[in-house]
Design an enzyme around this catalytic site. Structure first.
Site, PDB file in Angstrom:
ATOM      1  N   ASP A   1       3.249  -4.510  19.494  1.00 41.93           N
ATOM      2  CA  ASP A   1       3.104  -4.234  18.195  1.00 41.93           C
ATOM      3  C   ASP A   1       3.481  -2.680  17.883  1.00 41.93           C
ATOM      4  O   ASP A   1       2.745  -2.046  17.337  1.00 41.93           O
ATOM      5  CB  ASP A   1       1.620  -4.352  18.001  1.00 41.93           C
ATOM      6  CG  ASP A   1       1.220  -4.504  16.616  1.00 41.93           C
ATOM      7  OD1 ASP A   1       2.255  -4.747  15.808  1.00 41.93           O
ATOM      8  OD2 ASP A   1       0.080  -4.878  16.141  1.00 41.93           O
TER       9      ASP A   1
ATOM     10  N   GLY B   1       0.491  -8.960   7.133  1.00 42.49           N
ATOM     11  CA  GLY B   1       0.485  -9.238   8.588  1.00 42.49           C
ATOM     12  C   GLY B   1       0.507 -10.863   8.930  1.00 42.49           C
ATOM     13  O   GLY B   1       0.753 -11.070  10.090  1.00 42.49           O
ATOM     14  N   GLU B   2       0.530 -11.682   8.033  1.00 42.72           N
ATOM     15  CA  GLU B   2       0.393 -13.149   8.172  1.00 42.72           C
ATOM     16  C   GLU B   2       1.857 -13.664   8.552  1.00 42.72           C
ATOM     17  O   GLU B   2       2.715 -13.197   8.547  1.00 42.72           O
ATOM     18  CB  GLU B   2       0.036 -13.725   6.869  1.00 42.72           C
ATOM     19  CG  GLU B   2      -1.533 -13.923   6.755  1.00 42.72           C
ATOM     20  CD  GLU B   2      -1.921 -14.680   7.690  1.00 42.72           C
ATOM     21  OE1 GLU B   2      -1.850 -15.891   8.055  1.00 42.72           O
ATOM     22  OE2 GLU B   2      -2.929 -14.195   8.340  1.00 42.72           O
TER      23      GLU B   2
ATOM     24  N   ASP C   1       5.291  -1.133  15.745  1.00 38.36           N
ATOM     25  CA  ASP C   1       5.959  -1.181  14.624  1.00 38.36           C
ATOM     26  C   ASP C   1       7.103  -0.072  14.479  1.00 38.36           C
ATOM     27  O   ASP C   1       6.505   0.945  15.104  1.00 38.36           O
ATOM     28  CB  ASP C   1       5.097  -0.839  13.338  1.00 38.36           C
ATOM     29  CG  ASP C   1       4.329  -2.207  13.167  1.00 38.36           C
ATOM     30  OD1 ASP C   1       4.686  -3.346  13.509  1.00 38.36           O
ATOM     31  OD2 ASP C   1       3.501  -2.107  12.182  1.00 38.36           O
TER      32      ASP C   1
ATOM     33  N   THR D   1       0.850  -1.187  -0.022  1.00 38.91           N
ATOM     34  CA  THR D   1      -0.052   0.016   0.017  1.00 38.91           C
ATOM     35  C   THR D   1       0.863   1.259  -0.078  1.00 38.91           C
ATOM     36  O   THR D   1       0.209   2.434  -0.306  1.00 38.91           O
ATOM     37  CB  THR D   1      -0.789   0.123   1.214  1.00 38.91           C
ATOM     38  OG1 THR D   1      -0.058  -0.179   2.320  1.00 38.91           O
ATOM     39  CG2 THR D   1      -1.925  -1.170   1.076  1.00 38.91           C
TER      40      THR D   1
ATOM     41  N   ARG E   1       5.938   4.773  16.639  1.00 36.02           N
ATOM     42  CA  ARG E   1       4.524   4.108  17.227  1.00 36.02           C
ATOM     43  C   ARG E   1       4.582   3.934  18.725  1.00 36.02           C
ATOM     44  O   ARG E   1       3.754   4.358  19.199  1.00 36.02           O
ATOM     45  CB  ARG E   1       4.470   2.792  16.497  1.00 36.02           C
ATOM     46  CG  ARG E   1       3.977   2.570  15.109  1.00 36.02           C
ATOM     47  CD  ARG E   1       2.483   2.350  15.097  1.00 36.02           C
ATOM     48  NE  ARG E   1       1.854   1.481  15.406  1.00 36.02           N
ATOM     49  CZ  ARG E   1       1.422   0.138  14.392  1.00 36.02           C
ATOM     50  NH1 ARG E   1       1.724   0.541  13.095  1.00 36.02           N
ATOM     51  NH2 ARG E   1       0.831  -0.918  14.673  1.00 36.02           N
TER      52      ARG E   1
ATOM     53  N   ASN F   1       6.832  -4.927  13.447  1.00 40.35           N
ATOM     54  CA  ASN F   1       7.054  -5.827  14.777  1.00 40.35           C
ATOM     55  C   ASN F   1       7.468  -7.018  14.239  1.00 40.35           C
ATOM     56  O   ASN F   1       7.174  -7.672  13.322  1.00 40.35           O
ATOM     57  CB  ASN F   1       5.661  -5.846  15.580  1.00 40.35           C
ATOM     58  CG  ASN F   1       4.673  -6.430  14.689  1.00 40.35           C
ATOM     59  OD1 ASN F   1       4.384  -5.724  13.463  1.00 40.35           O
ATOM     60  ND2 ASN F   1       4.229  -7.603  15.029  1.00 40.35           N
TER      61      ASN F   1
ATOM     62  N   TRP G   1      -5.316  10.857  11.234  1.00 40.38           N
ATOM     63  CA  TRP G   1      -5.156   9.654  10.328  1.00 40.38           C
ATOM     64  C   TRP G   1      -4.512  10.227   9.047  1.00 40.38           C
ATOM     65  O   TRP G   1      -4.335   9.349   8.107  1.00 40.38           O
ATOM     66  CB  TRP G   1      -6.234   8.843  10.337  1.00 40.38           C
ATOM     67  CG  TRP G   1      -5.803   7.167  10.045  1.00 40.38           C
ATOM     68  CD1 TRP G   1      -5.737   6.684   8.916  1.00 40.38           C
ATOM     69  CD2 TRP G   1      -5.261   6.444  11.202  1.00 40.38           C
ATOM     70  NE1 TRP G   1      -5.261   5.475   9.291  1.00 40.38           N
ATOM     71  CE2 TRP G   1      -4.861   5.086  10.451  1.00 40.38           C
ATOM     72  CE3 TRP G   1      -4.980   6.852  12.526  1.00 40.38           C
ATOM     73  CZ2 TRP G   1      -4.188   4.302  11.073  1.00 40.38           C
ATOM     74  CZ3 TRP G   1      -4.476   5.559  13.171  1.00 40.38           C
ATOM     75  CH2 TRP G   1      -4.181   4.411  12.590  1.00 40.38           C
TER      76      TRP G   1
ATOM     77  N   SER H   1       4.376  -5.338   2.473  1.00 40.78           N
ATOM     78  CA  SER H   1       3.486  -5.400   3.616  1.00 40.78           C
ATOM     79  C   SER H   1       2.613  -6.767   3.796  1.00 40.78           C
ATOM     80  O   SER H   1       3.143  -7.733   2.755  1.00 40.78           O
ATOM     81  CB  SER H   1       2.228  -4.544   3.684  1.00 40.78           C
ATOM     82  OG  SER H   1       2.152  -3.938   2.466  1.00 40.78           O
TER      83      SER H   1
END
Lengths: 295, 595
Positions: B327, B207-208, B329, B190, B354, B285, B497, B205
């Protein structure tokens, strides 16, 4: 509205008491998921994508224990099967939200039911938007190993210093990484899938493989691995290593629930359920939880 | 002191009105020229060239600073819409993109991996490209895209199915399409790609489990890989198809084979320091989430890596959250900037992490120069040791699910969505301040011993995000990087955001989920202007000059990760409607003045 009136009329004519139908936010009554499926003419069943021996592609066709079970349930309900292979989310809560009660934000709506949902009583209680019904199998984390490599397997600590294949990020991985203060951590060979872990075992690249028993048996059969002693063990520690699997539906659909419980009960009594598991090389183990009393 | 911008703007307009011949001359200059294409040299000067915006970040360093002054603290009240463009379709959701401006066109990406080219003067659509997304993509946090890159006659952007697609700027036709990685294995993309010299640089990117972070440099003309650098120790990098050394030292900070699936995804992309020839990339992370099962620092997760541009070798690294458990990052942008200390220019870079700390590092070697919190509450660390650069932890780590059943709930701040998330901050060369979009929230974390993943038992963690204050979550803060002091702050009800942009006109622009694009006085934080765009603004504003007028543009369209999380935060944003628009603004001119 018209559709609802028609349903009411037919129910009244048959002399049934009018059930209290749930209503959506605007107060418009919502049809039971079973009636929606009948209108559509098909029962949509969510199964995990790439999840042998339960649901996986074989020469372009979806097959496996859960796929056969989905077909048998649809047949019992007199509906055609529409299979929805789903990608697993971070946990089952995601899968239930995306496939049972809300739908994924990418679109696609929800399925009528989902198979292979873990059914610990506490987990079942925690779900308020999905209803977890009809346990149909019992899984337990197990170890398959080459007997010659181990003097005995009285404790998982026997695995220290050997290579144990596990699926990355699975309960087996966590067990190897965290149990006994991490003494098994460096013995784990983390592989992307359970299939890869069992394949490594069949290729003699690891001394043992740890996975849920049904996956282990099914994959060993599928990969035509050597006849290997498979030991089933309830691993120690606070890790959950045995559980029932069952069916999830959207909460508040009593007709669909009753129909599925009746259908599953029929499949169990006729022995068809056990036969489906046997076909994929899995010894059937009945769930420990009793199916809930029919509504 | 800074220029007094008002005068510049006024004198230019006066000049136009007075001298007709000058007006003709300017008009002639603004006629479309046959562009030779975007060159590496133009890219490296993007931060100072005001007639175009060639890069996401308004320059390779990502300062998001414009020297333009026509729109300034005195004139911004006259800012009005020039034109708008609707992305159309039923596909809306989060619009986190930044527009690019070049050669009479404006390029804007949108949700669901879409991109449009528009006539920069009229907003007329020139072409649209909609990437065909396969079934089964699993983007973790909405279907956003954060902008494209320009090189030569190409406009290049990454897609949700982890492809990098290069289109012809004039026709929108695909010139090349390279697979960054396998979406079926959980990869996605993204972030906006970064152009460095003749290369296009991307991260990954995902997350898995099993995703390993990486930075890739490709030939921007062809998409062919030049070098790749994994961000987890023990993995081999490559250069021109040959091995180019292992990242770090195998098993120095990981046990067993855990490094093989170590996480550290580079999902927010990179910035570039041209003077030191280093590419700065942040990493996510480590994996798995339960830190108790992966002893060690888990390098190079939650870090900033400085890579040599020509080889992808690691020049230095700085880990903001060693052995992360919350988490946090470390993906946030590292922005090169200079400041004067004891009469000497310091080559620095800053990052708002973060984890709630604002770090100032020596951009040549990664040495810590200063660090201070940019949020009001941090529970996990009391500070950072200036000698070692390591956080001073406060025993706020969530418990080990292997040791305790249910386990006690731990409250930690910031929340896993971070003191700052993806939204980029800006640096103003005039005020010497960073403008940081931050959020004030914490989280309850507890072990969830009974949960399931893909039909099997699984050790999960439960999270609930909780706002720290009743009346606001978002805070836009001006930070002085030389002192670490907060100079001013502006509170916003909903979480911030969107990206920030600042100008020599003493202005700071950013959007709010409530739908406004807002302008603030860069020195005082006073709100000077706002405009309701009709949906939440989570895009990245830009500014440029054309035909003697200064323009501001931003994408509007509510979405991103915030509405996907429940709890108290969801209540604050549940009534915001979705959208998908590009808004372009300029200063109002009366008919009389126009004549």
């Amino acid at each position: 509205m018209k559709r609802y009136s028609a349903v009411c009329a037919s129910l009244l004519m048959l002399g049934f008491a009018l059930p209290a139908l749930p209503a959506d936010e605007q107060g418009e009554p919502v049809l039971d998921q079973l009636d929606q499926a009948r209108e559509r003419g098909g029962l949509e069943v969510a199964v995990y994508r790439d999840f042998p021996p339960y649901s996986y592609q074989d020469q372009g066709r979806y097959t496996g224990v859960d796929v056969d079970l989905a077909g048998a349930l649809a047949r019992q309900l007199g509906l055609t099967l529409r299979l929805r292979p789903i990608s697993a989310g971070d946990d089952t809560d995601d899968d239930l939200r995306n496939n049972i009660w809300k739908g994924h934000y990418l679109g696609g709506g929800v399925a009528d039911l989902m198979l292979h949902v873990g059914m610990d009583p506490e987990y079942v209680k925690r779900q308020d938007k999905a209803e977890l019904i009809a346990p149909y199998f019992h899984e337990a984390v197990s170890i398959a190993y080459r007997p010659g490599r181990y003097r005995n397997m009285t404790t998982p600590l026997s695995l220290v210093g050997t290579k144990v294949g596990v699926e990355l990020g699975s309960i087996s991985d966590y067990y190897m990484s965290g149990a006994y203060g991490g003494r098994l951590r460096t013995s784990a060979e983390r592989l992307p899938t359970a299939t890869a872990a069992v394949q490594a075992f069949a290729n003699d690249e690891v001394d043992a493989v740890m996975a849920p028993r049904g996956e282990l048996q099914g994959l060993l059969k599928q990969l035509g691995g050597p006849a290997i002693e498979t030991r089933s063990t309830e691993l120690q520690g606070l890790y959950r290593t045995a559980w029932d699997v069952g069916i999830a539906i959207k909460a508040g659909n009593p007709k669909l629930k009753a129909a599925l419980l009746a259908a599953l009960s029929q499949l169990q009594q006729s022995g068809e359920l056990q036969k489906i598991f046997a076909q994929y090389g899995i010894d059937y183990v009945a769930p420990e939880m009793a199916a809930p009393i029919r509504p | 002191m800074e220029n007094i911008p008002r005068r510049r703007g006024e004198s230019r307009r006066a000049g136009l009105a007075l001298a007709g011949s000058l007006g003709v001359l300017l008009a002639a200059m603004s006629l479309p020229v046959i562009a030779a294409g975007v060159t590496a040299d133009m890219i490296s000067k993007d931060a100072t060239s005001t007639s175009d915006v060639l890069t996401v970040g308004m320059g390779q360093s990502g300062q998001r600073y414009s020297p333009l002054t026509t729109i300034n603290a005195d004139t911004v009240g006259d800012l009005v819409p020039a034109w708008t463009f609707s992305f159309g379709d039923e596909k809306q959701r989060g619009q986190e993109s930044q527009p690019l401006v070049y050669n009479g066109k404006i390029f804007i990406t949108g949700s669901y991996s879409r991109i449009w080219a528009l006539d920069v003067k009229t907003g007329q659509k020139l072409w649209a490209y909609e990437h065909r997304l396969p079934d089964g993509i699993m983007p973790c946090c909405d279907v956003v895209n954060r902008g494209a890159a320009l090189f030569d006659d190409l406009v290049i952007f990454s897609t949700l199915d982890a492809h990098l697609v290069a289109l012809n700027q004039d026709t929108g036709k695909v010139v090349w399409n390279e697979k960054l990685d396998d979406y079926k294995a959980g990869y996605s993309n993204t972030a906006a790609p970064l152009i460095v010299k003749n290369m296009i640089v991307t991260g990954v990117s995902g997350g898995e489990f099993g995703v390993v972070g990486r930075v890739d440099a490709r030939d921007a003309k062809t998409g062919k890989i030049i070098w790749t650098r994994p961000t987890v120790e023990g993995h081999m990098g490559t250069l021109n198809g040959k091995d180019n050394g292992i990242t770090g030292k195998t098993n120095a900070s990981w046990e067993g084979d855990q490094y093989k699936s170590g996480g550290a995804a580079t999902w927010l992309g990179c910035t570039y320091g041209v003077d030191v020839d280093l590419i700065y990339c942040g990493t996510g992370n480590p994996s798995p989430w339960n830190s108790h099962t992966r002893p060690g620092d888990n390098l190079y997760s939650a870090s900033t890596l400085a890579l040599k541009a020509d080889t992808g070798k690691i020049a230095w690294s700085y880990q903001t959250t060693p052995h992360d458990s919350w988490d946090f990052d470390g993906v946030n942008e590292f922005i090169p900037f200079d400041y004067i200390k004891n009469g000497k220019t310091v080559k620095a870079g800053a990052k708002a992490d973060r984890n709630g700390f604002f770090y100032v590092l020596d951009r040549t070697n990664g040495k810590l120069l200063g660090v201070s919190p940019f949020v009001s509450k941090q529970t996990w660390a009391s500070g950072v040791d200036m000698k070692t650069g390591r956080p001073i932890e406060t025993a706020n780590r969530p418990g080990d699910p292997g040791k305790e059943e249910k386990g006690s709930s731990v409250f930690a701040a910031p929340s896993f969505l971070g003191g700052k998330n993806w939204m980029p901050m800006a640096y103003n060369q005039g005020t010497g301040l960073f403008y940081v979009p931050s959020n004030e929230w914490g989280m309850d974390i507890w072990n969830e011993p009974i949960t399931y993943k893909k039909g099997a038992a699984f050790l999960g963690a439960g999270f609930t995000i909780r706002p720290l204050y009743e009346d606001h979550i978002g805070v836009l803060r001006a930070m002085d990087p030389a002192t670490g002091k907060i100079v001013w702050e502006y509170n916003n009800g909903a979480p911030l955001w969107g990206g920030v942009m600042t100008t020599a006109g003493n202005l700071v622009f950013t959007g709010t989920p409530e739908g406004f694009l807002k302008a603030f006085d860069a020195k005082t934080g006073k709100e000077l202007w706002k405009f309701q765009t009709g949906s939440g603004v989570v895009g990245q504003p830009i500014t440029w000059e054309q035909d003697g007028e200064q323009f501001v543009a931003v994408a509007s369209g509510w979405g991103g990760a915030v509405p996907l999380w429940g709890g108290e935060v969801a209540k604050k944003v549940k009534d915001i409607t979705q959208g998908g628009m590009l808004w372009v603004f300029k200063l109002h001119r009366t008919q009389a003045a126009a004549k």
